[in-house]
Design an enzyme around this catalytic site. Structure first.
Site, mmCIF file in Angstrom:
data_model
loop_
_atom_site.group_PDB
_atom_site.id
_atom_site.type_symbol
_atom_site.label_atom_id
_atom_site.label_comp_id
_atom_site.label_asym_id
_atom_site.label_seq_id
_atom_site.Cartn_x
_atom_site.Cartn_y
_atom_site.Cartn_z
ATOM 1 N N HIS A 83 5.338 -8.045 2.812
ATOM 2 C CA HIS A 83 4.431 -7.112 3.431
ATOM 3 C C HIS A 83 3.221 -7.975 4.168
ATOM 4 C CE1 HIS A 83 1.626 -7.145 -0.353
ATOM 5 N NE2 HIS A 83 0.903 -7.026 0.944
ATOM 6 N N ASP A 131 9.552 -6.711 -2.789
ATOM 7 C CA ASP A 131 8.402 -7.202 -2.104
ATOM 8 C C ASP A 131 8.254 -8.808 -2.063
ATOM 9 O OD1 ASP A 131 6.318 -7.559 -0.220
ATOM 10 O OD2 ASP A 131 4.804 -6.558 -1.474
ATOM 11 N N SER A 229 -2.852 -10.429 -1.966
ATOM 12 C CA SER A 229 -1.447 -10.242 -1.674
ATOM 13 C C SER A 229 -0.676 -11.470 -1.559
ATOM 14 C CB SER A 229 -1.198 -9.268 -0.483
ATOM 15 O OG SER A 229 -1.726 -7.824 -0.732
ATOM 16 N N GLY A 230 0.436 -11.492 -2.156
ATOM 17 C CA GLY A 230 1.493 -12.529 -1.995
ATOM 18 C C GLY A 230 1.177 -13.624 -3.074
#
Length: 273
Positions: A83, A131, A229-230
């Site tokens: 994402h 994801d 995120s990530g």
């Protein structure tokens, strides 16, 4: 080429668990040289990470501004969340390693442009399933005390026998919902939460798939947030004396809520070979 097999992502020709060595041929992945192994004390909430504490953590940036975190799994490959790239122009991205202060990179940092982004072809925008994305760099990182690869579990069975004793989340994300980024890298200790518990109606109500893992505290006192995120959910194996990336920061309901822990793509479900 990114392909799918047995619910695992494969990257032809490179094994992410220890594909690239550091300063010598015999150096192992998942080791820290500037910080001692984690002790037994409990960390609740976030705190500033010591310099060089998480040498596989990177900042994925858009025109010099932090966008997402990522994890070094080989000298040419960074693991992150799909994402983070799904709706963005990839030519504007860069990857910064060896970074602690966003505002002051320092001599130990290395910056690389991106050669290729291999997003999981089965990523589901509605559920955030699968994801995970592999970022291939334009040139390899030169490993140092501040820049090292982490280890990745070979599969779910391997993850289970590693007998993790401490798990941490790291990132420059905000300390509260819709807050601002932190300038200094933050770290927090978390607990891995059983999928059955995380899927209870009073928790996430059944949306956690086999490709996900929950981590945090039931109270919500320790959690990831926007900007994380990530980045890695990393756990320490005392048996092997090294860290493994167990999850990739994916999503959560707001930040720090009771029974709404962070949800991570479970790396043991994805293999890099």
């Amino acid at each position: 080429v990114l392909v799918r097999g047995e619910n695992r992502v494969k990257l032809n020709g490179v094994h992410g668990a220890c594909a690239a060595r550091g300063r010598s041929l015999f150096q192992r992945c998942g080791q820290r040289f500037l910080v001692a192994p984690p002790g037994t004390s409990r960390i609740v909430g976030g705190r500033e990470a010591p310099e060089g504490a998480w040498p596989w953590q990177v900042s994925i940036q858009i025109q010099s501004r932090h966008h997402c975190g990522g994890t070094i799994v080989s000298s040419l490959m960074v693991l992150t969340a799909t994402h983070c790239f799904h709706k963005y122009i990839r030519s504007h991205f860069r990857v910064v390693a060896g970074l602690n202060l966003l505002s002051a990179p320092g001599n130990q940092t290395q910056i690389r442009s991106i050669r290729e982004v291999q997003m999981h072809k089965d990523f589901n925008t509605a559920t955030s399933d699968n994801d995970v994305t592999l970022v291939l760099l334009s040139s390899p990182f030169k490993f140092s005390d501040h820049i090292q690869p982490v280890c990745t579990p070979h599969n779910v069975t391997h993850e289970f026998i590693l007998n993790f004793s401490h798990c941490f989340i790291t990132g420059w994300g905000s300390s509260y919902y819709r807050g601002t980024l932190k300038n200094r890298l933050q770290e927090a200790q978390v607990e891995l939460i059983d999928r059955r518990t995380c899927n209870l109606i009073t928790w996430y109500g059944g949306i956690i798939t086999e490709n996900m893992i929950c981590a945090g505290l039931e109270s919500g006192a320790s959690d990831s947030c926007q900007g994380d995120s990530g980045g890695p959910l990393q756990c320490y194996s005392e048996d092997e004396d090294r860290f493994y990336v167990v999850g990739v920061t994916s999503f959560g309901h707001m930040c720090g809520l009771r029974r709404r822990p962070g949800v991570y793509a479970r790396t043991s479900r994805f293999s890099f070979v």
